[in-house]
Design a protein around this motif. Sequence first.
Motif, PDB file in Angstrom:
ATOM      1  N   THR A   1       0.856  -1.177   0.000  1.00 61.03           N
ATOM      2  CA  THR A   1       0.000   0.000   0.000  1.00 61.03           C
ATOM      3  C   THR A   1       0.895   1.231   0.000  1.00 61.03           C
ATOM      4  OG1 THR A   1      -0.153  -0.143   2.405  1.00 61.03           O
ATOM      5  CG2 THR A   1      -1.972  -1.062   1.144  1.00 61.03           C
ATOM      6  N   ARG A   2       0.334   2.345  -0.471  1.00 63.55           N
ATOM      7  CA  ARG A   2       1.125   3.572  -0.543  1.00 63.55           C
ATOM      8  C   ARG A   2       0.997   4.384   0.735  1.00 63.55           C
ATOM      9  NH1 ARG A   2       1.679   9.071  -2.202  1.00 63.55           N
ATOM     10  NH2 ARG A   2      -0.398   9.429  -1.417  1.00 63.55           N
ATOM     11  N   ALA A   3      -0.212   4.392   1.301  1.00 59.32           N
ATOM     12  CA  ALA A   3      -0.477   5.280   2.428  1.00 59.32           C
ATOM     13  C   ALA A   3      -1.585   4.705   3.286  1.00 59.32           C
ATOM     14  CB  ALA A   3      -0.897   6.641   1.896  1.00 59.32           C
ATOM     15  N   ALA A   4      -1.474   4.909   4.578  1.00 57.63           N
ATOM     16  CA  ALA A   4      -2.505   4.437   5.501  1.00 57.63           C
ATOM     17  C   ALA A   4      -3.141   5.640   6.187  1.00 57.63           C
ATOM     18  CB  ALA A   4      -1.876   3.513   6.548  1.00 57.63           C
ATOM     19  N   PRO A   5      -4.366   5.467   6.713  1.00 65.34           N
ATOM     20  CA  PRO A   5      -4.991   6.576   7.440  1.00 65.34           C
ATOM     21  C   PRO A   5      -4.057   7.052   8.553  1.00 65.34           C
ATOM     22  CG  PRO A   5      -6.571   4.794   7.113  1.00 65.34           C
ATOM     23  CD  PRO A   5      -5.241   4.279   6.658  1.00 65.34           C
ATOM     24  N   GLY A   6      -3.904   8.350   8.660  1.00 62.71           N
ATOM     25  CA  GLY A   6      -3.003   8.901   9.677  1.00 62.71           C
ATOM     26  C   GLY A   6      -1.568   9.002   9.226  1.00 62.71           C
ATOM     27  N   GLY A   7      -1.257   8.434   8.070  1.00 58.92           N
ATOM     28  CA  GLY A   7       0.113   8.464   7.558  1.00 58.92           C
ATOM     29  C   GLY A   7       0.396   9.711   6.728  1.00 58.92           C
ATOM     30  N   THR A   8       1.345   9.589   5.803  1.00 60.19           N
ATOM     31  CA  THR A   8       1.802  10.772   5.063  1.00 60.19           C
ATOM     32  C   THR A   8       1.304  10.812   3.613  1.00 60.19           C
ATOM     33  OG1 THR A   8       3.833   9.598   4.477  1.00 60.19           O
ATOM     34  CG2 THR A   8       3.924  10.999   6.436  1.00 60.19           C
ATOM     35  N   GLY A   9       0.247  10.046   3.315  1.00 63.51           N
ATOM     36  CA  GLY A   9      -0.215   9.955   1.929  1.00 63.51           C
ATOM     37  C   GLY A   9      -0.579  11.271   1.277  1.00 63.51           C
ATOM     38  N   ALA A  10      -1.068  12.238   2.088  1.00 67.91           N
ATOM     39  CA  ALA A  10      -1.485  13.519   1.509  1.00 67.91           C
ATOM     40  C   ALA A  10      -0.332  14.515   1.428  1.00 67.91           C
ATOM     41  CB  ALA A  10      -2.634  14.110   2.324  1.00 67.91           C
ATOM     42  N   ALA A  11       0.831  14.115   1.930  1.00 65.62           N
ATOM     43  CA  ALA A  11       2.006  15.007   1.870  1.00 65.62           C
ATOM     44  C   ALA A  11       2.872  14.596   0.686  1.00 65.62           C
ATOM     45  CB  ALA A  11       2.808  14.902   3.168  1.00 65.62           C
ATOM     46  N   LYS A  12       3.482  15.579   0.040  1.00 62.22           N
ATOM     47  CA  LYS A  12       4.363  15.246  -1.075  1.00 62.22           C
ATOM     48  C   LYS A  12       5.768  15.106  -0.506  1.00 62.22           C
ATOM     49  CE  LYS A  12       4.494  16.376  -5.978  1.00 62.22           C
ATOM     50  NZ  LYS A  12       3.635  15.312  -6.513  1.00 62.22           N
ATOM     51  N   CYS A  13       6.062  13.914  -0.010  1.00 61.45           N
ATOM     52  CA  CYS A  13       7.371  13.688   0.614  1.00 61.45           C
ATOM     53  C   CYS A  13       8.080  12.528  -0.091  1.00 61.45           C
ATOM     54  CB  CYS A  13       7.221  13.409   2.113  1.00 61.45           C
ATOM     55  SG  CYS A  13       6.222  11.996   2.548  1.00 61.45           S
ATOM     56  N   GLY A  14       9.399  12.625  -0.119  1.00 60.27           N
ATOM     57  CA  GLY A  14      10.199  11.610  -0.791  1.00 60.27           C
ATOM     58  C   GLY A  14       9.938  10.217  -0.251  1.00 60.27           C
ATOM     59  N   GLY A  15       9.670  10.113   1.036  1.00 68.18           N
ATOM     60  CA  GLY A  15       9.445   8.808   1.666  1.00 68.18           C
ATOM     61  C   GLY A  15       8.316   8.033   1.021  1.00 68.18           C
ATOM     62  N   ASN A  16       7.252   8.721   0.606  1.00 63.58           N
ATOM     63  CA  ASN A  16       6.146   8.031  -0.062  1.00 63.58           C
ATOM     64  C   ASN A  16       6.618   7.359  -1.346  1.00 63.58           C
ATOM     65  OD1 ASN A  16       4.342   8.934   1.864  1.00 63.58           O
ATOM     66  ND2 ASN A  16       3.529  10.596   0.601  1.00 63.58           N
ATOM     67  N   TYR A  17       7.509   8.044  -2.031  1.00 64.12           N
ATOM     68  CA  TYR A  17       8.026   7.505  -3.288  1.00 64.12           C
ATOM     69  C   TYR A  17       8.963   6.327  -3.028  1.00 64.12           C
ATOM     70  CZ  TYR A  17       5.795  10.931  -6.254  1.00 64.12           C
ATOM     71  OH  TYR A  17       4.856  11.649  -6.938  1.00 64.12           O
ATOM     72  N   ALA A  18       9.810   6.460  -2.001  1.00 70.87           N
ATOM     73  CA  ALA A  18      10.730   5.368  -1.666  1.00 70.87           C
ATOM     74  C   ALA A  18       9.952   4.083  -1.427  1.00 70.87           C
ATOM     75  CB  ALA A  18      11.549   5.745  -0.425  1.00 70.87           C
ATOM     76  N   SER A  19       8.833   4.203  -0.712  1.00 65.48           N
ATOM     77  CA  SER A  19       8.095   2.986  -0.375  1.00 65.48           C
ATOM     78  C   SER A  19       7.259   2.474  -1.538  1.00 65.48           C
ATOM     79  CB  SER A  19       7.228   3.228   0.867  1.00 65.48           C
ATOM     80  OG  SER A  19       6.187   4.124   0.549  1.00 65.48           O
ATOM     81  N   SER A  20       7.084   3.284  -2.579  1.00 66.87           N
ATOM     82  CA  SER A  20       6.281   2.830  -3.721  1.00 66.87           C
ATOM     83  C   SER A  20       7.128   2.106  -4.772  1.00 66.87           C
ATOM     84  CB  SER A  20       5.581   4.021  -4.387  1.00 66.87           C
ATOM     85  OG  SER A  20       6.499   4.785  -5.165  1.00 66.87           O
ATOM     86  N   LEU A  21       8.453   2.207  -4.666  1.00 68.14           N
ATOM     87  CA  LEU A  21       9.311   1.708  -5.751  1.00 68.14           C
ATOM     88  C   LEU A  21       9.250   0.200  -5.919  1.00 68.14           C
ATOM     89  CD1 LEU A  21      12.431   4.011  -5.233  1.00 68.14           C
ATOM     90  CD2 LEU A  21      10.554   4.279  -6.865  1.00 68.14           C
ATOM     91  N   VAL A  22       9.121  -0.511  -4.818  1.00 71.52           N
ATOM     92  CA  VAL A  22       9.085  -1.971  -4.920  1.00 71.52           C
ATOM     93  C   VAL A  22       7.797  -2.418  -5.621  1.00 71.52           C
ATOM     94  CG1 VAL A  22       8.121  -2.315  -2.586  1.00 71.52           C
ATOM     95  CG2 VAL A  22       9.496  -4.109  -3.628  1.00 71.52           C
ATOM     96  N   ALA A  23       6.715  -1.677  -5.380  1.00 73.00           N
ATOM     97  CA  ALA A  23       5.449  -1.991  -6.054  1.00 73.00           C
ATOM     98  C   ALA A  23       5.537  -1.650  -7.536  1.00 73.00           C
ATOM     99  CB  ALA A  23       4.303  -1.222  -5.395  1.00 73.00           C
ATOM    100  N   GLN A  24       6.215  -0.544  -7.841  1.00 73.79           N
ATOM    101  CA  GLN A  24       6.406  -0.161  -9.251  1.00 73.79           C
ATOM    102  C   GLN A  24       7.262  -1.215  -9.959  1.00 73.79           C
ATOM    103  OE1 GLN A  24       5.086   2.214 -11.223  1.00 73.79           O
ATOM    104  NE2 GLN A  24       6.303   1.376 -12.907  1.00 73.79           N
ATOM    105  N   ALA A  25       8.263  -1.736  -9.247  1.00 77.50           N
ATOM    106  CA  ALA A  25       9.116  -2.775  -9.831  1.00 77.50           C
ATOM    107  C   ALA A  25       8.285  -4.028 -10.116  1.00 77.50           C
ATOM    108  CB  ALA A  25      10.279  -3.088  -8.895  1.00 77.50           C
TER     109      ALA A  25
END
Length: 370
Positions: free
Chosen positions: A198-222
Amino acid sequence: MTDRTENQSTAVSFAVRRHAEPLGVPERTKLLTDPGFGRVFTDHMAVVRYTEGKGWHSAEITARKPLLLDPASAVLHYAQEIFEGLKAYRLGDGSLAMFRPDANARRFQQSAKRLAMPELPSEIFISSIRELVNIDRDWFPTVDGGSLYIRPFMFANEVFLGVKPASEYLYLVILSPVGGYFKGGAPAVSIWVSQHYTRAAPGGTGAAKCGGNYASSLVAQAEATKHGCDQVVFLDAVEHRWLEELGGMNVFLVFNDGTLQTPPLSGTILPGITRDSLITLARSEGLTVREEPYAIDQWRADANSGRLTEAFACGTAAVVTPIGRVASPDGEFKIGAGGPGQITSRLKQKLVDIQHGKAPDPHKWVYRIG
Ligand SMILES: *Cc1c(COP(=O)(O)O)cnc(C)c1O
């Protein structure tokens, strides 16, 4: 106690230190004929520093060069980093313009708040871009459909390994001349439905444009790439059922009754400015746009029954990209004829025309740079 937004002069003026050895015209011209995306950079960058107790200071436009970072800089350990992405377009009269930079400035403040960082005043955000684009305006790409991609970002650079909001930050802006995001225009893309990640959970940083969201999405993109898909689409973290967004783009669905739907801004989705602009444009055309949850099973059923006629992803980098095929471990389905649909194409054209000054701008979205 320090209030991070108090007592700060918003009238920061930028010291301009021109590059001593800017790239030669022949080399630059060559780079600008086919810049691709995010590989070519201009001669200068904007820099503003923040120090707790002192506020924003030392604003300058200077030669773009590598940064010197202490190995204990907080961002390298705890990822206190946010960014923005917008573009400068060329208008018909040859002048350059930004699209809704005030909205990016506001979102940058929201992202900062979520990451416990100081909020950059909008005036500084917008003037940093204005000054930088002006000094590097000769870097505007010559390629058809080209633009200057603007990347403002900020990170914690206090030298300290303790876990706390840093007391020092660096805000920078760099520019990248770009052609189209997807090679060969915007063909329909295929997307992979991520079922483990998943990219973001309730209470997490999904609505923020932060590099960390992208770091955690890379494995799913792969994983998407491994399955022959162009992009990954994420479902909600609680039920793994509701459509959220792609790694870096929001999603819209178009139905055979002419209505549109997009997942609501529930806190786990990035509030895209392209998303917001398209909703406004569609509604001003009299189209119905629902901001409501949409289940993945419904997507499959609607695509197969023909109720769903078009789907597209949207964001600054690629503007509007039709989605032609959706794949998951449960099989795959096609959407419409597998190419760009009528409503998708019309909305895209409308947005692009406003961005390039070819259509009236009733919402005052276009900011001329000069
Ligand atoms: C930046 C971004 C978008 C698109 O936002 P725009 O303002 O339209 O460029 C969508 N989703 C994510 C995760 C993003 O980071």
